[in-house]
Design an enzyme around this catalytic site. Sequence first.
Site, mmCIF file in Angstrom:
data_model
loop_
_atom_site.group_PDB
_atom_site.id
_atom_site.type_symbol
_atom_site.label_atom_id
_atom_site.label_comp_id
_atom_site.label_asym_id
_atom_site.label_seq_id
_atom_site.Cartn_x
_atom_site.Cartn_y
_atom_site.Cartn_z
ATOM 1 N N HIS A 167 0.809 -1.226 0.000
ATOM 2 C CA HIS A 167 0.000 0.000 0.000
ATOM 3 C C HIS A 167 0.846 1.281 0.000
ATOM 4 O O HIS A 167 0.288 2.374 -0.167
ATOM 5 C CB HIS A 167 -0.926 0.047 1.212
ATOM 6 C CG HIS A 167 -2.016 -0.985 1.194
ATOM 7 N ND1 HIS A 167 -2.870 -1.142 0.127
ATOM 8 C CD2 HIS A 167 -2.381 -1.917 2.119
ATOM 9 C CE1 HIS A 167 -3.722 -2.135 0.398
ATOM 10 N NE2 HIS A 167 -3.441 -2.621 1.592
ATOM 11 N N ASP A 214 -3.219 -10.622 -2.317
ATOM 12 C CA ASP A 214 -3.774 -10.038 -1.093
ATOM 13 C C ASP A 214 -5.213 -9.571 -1.382
ATOM 14 O O ASP A 214 -5.528 -9.186 -2.509
ATOM 15 C CB ASP A 214 -2.904 -8.848 -0.681
ATOM 16 C CG ASP A 214 -3.264 -8.279 0.688
ATOM 17 O OD1 ASP A 214 -2.553 -8.581 1.645
ATOM 18 O OD2 ASP A 214 -4.268 -7.532 0.774
ATOM 19 N N HIS A 219 -6.664 -6.962 -0.549
ATOM 20 C CA HIS A 219 -6.721 -5.532 -0.833
ATOM 21 C C HIS A 219 -5.918 -5.217 -2.101
ATOM 22 O O HIS A 219 -4.897 -5.865 -2.362
ATOM 23 C CB HIS A 219 -6.141 -4.726 0.338
ATOM 24 C CG HIS A 219 -6.830 -4.992 1.648
ATOM 25 N ND1 HIS A 219 -6.335 -5.900 2.576
ATOM 26 C CD2 HIS A 219 -7.965 -4.497 2.161
ATOM 27 C CE1 HIS A 219 -7.154 -5.932 3.625
ATOM 28 N NE2 HIS A 219 -8.154 -5.090 3.400
ATOM 29 N N ASP A 244 -5.198 -12.487 3.471
ATOM 30 C CA ASP A 244 -6.419 -11.945 4.073
ATOM 31 C C ASP A 244 -7.661 -12.163 3.211
ATOM 32 O O ASP A 244 -8.748 -11.707 3.572
ATOM 33 C CB ASP A 244 -6.250 -10.460 4.433
ATOM 34 C CG ASP A 244 -5.475 -9.665 3.403
ATOM 35 O OD1 ASP A 244 -5.226 -10.184 2.289
ATOM 36 O OD2 ASP A 244 -5.111 -8.510 3.703
HETATM 37 ZN ZN LIG Z 1 -4.490 -6.936 2.652
#
Ligand SMILES: [Zn+2]
Length: 317
Positions: free
Chosen positions: A131, A168, A170, A252
């Site tokens: 991120h 992931d 996200h 996740d």
């Molecule tokens: Zn994540």
Amino acid sequence: MNGFDLYQYMTTALITHPDCLEHITPPGHPEQVARLEYVLNALEGFDLQREKAPLVADDDILRVHPVAHLNALRDAAPTTGLISLDADTHMSPGSLDAAFRAAGACVKAVDLVMGGQVANAFCAVRPPGHHAEKETPMGFCLLGSIAIAAKYALDHHGLSRVAIVDFDVHHGNGTQDLLEEDARVLFASTHQMPLYPGTGYPHETGAHDNVLNAALPDGAGSAAFRKVMQDQVLPAVDRFSPELLLISAGFDAHKADPLAGLTLVEDDFDWVTRQLCDLADKHCGGRVVSTLEGGYDLDALAASVAAHVQVLKERGA
Ligand SMILES: [Zn+2]
């Protein structure tokens, strides 16, 4: 020299550092020290080439982040207590070294894999990195570790094509921000949408059609995940024909994870790792570097990492 020495014994590297346990987050924060403890416990019985992560060099960071970002992190780092960079992202006195080790692990993994000392590598590190944007630490991330490793492989090892697959849950907005203008990189991400950080739409395709975003709706499970992998991500990697395959391995998307709503299980991480290793075998001599991103249910994280590394180990033998 005996006969055995003529044959190089290839294996999987496990790269980590105790400093990654010294990045402290506030009580109740999902990106907690125990994540790495669970991961390392899960890998304890594995026969792996264990390596300590070095601190990443400033020059390697500066291939993707401006010096202002590095200076801001150094200025922000507290000597005692915790500071908040945003609502999610915090620094303790050990955070900077932890982030430098996390990126350093990825760089060292590239060296080991490119040098033929190991077949593939897994970096068991925190904080995660995908991120972190050029000048913006966010989403628990300070440095774009996988992007730093990709540029290092291109510039230091002279590669022409590096692919990054990010599974992931996200979107890897930071990796995209750091690399979307570099035609030598393919960045392909599967992620839940809508979800933090709010980017990762299919129309975000990079400056050179070198970004692929495959979004999955809340509740999507094994079948939907495998379908977007088989229909979109894997063919894109195949077409790109990378010389090195990097994985942003977040776990996740597991059904037990508290931060998201996909419903994957350990077998899905086994499956996707096999698919990616198949492509690495086809295009780049099996060279795979994987690094830990998210995964916040401790037991699910441990079991998922074990499934992922077991495949790397089998394929590297
Ligand atoms: Zn994540």
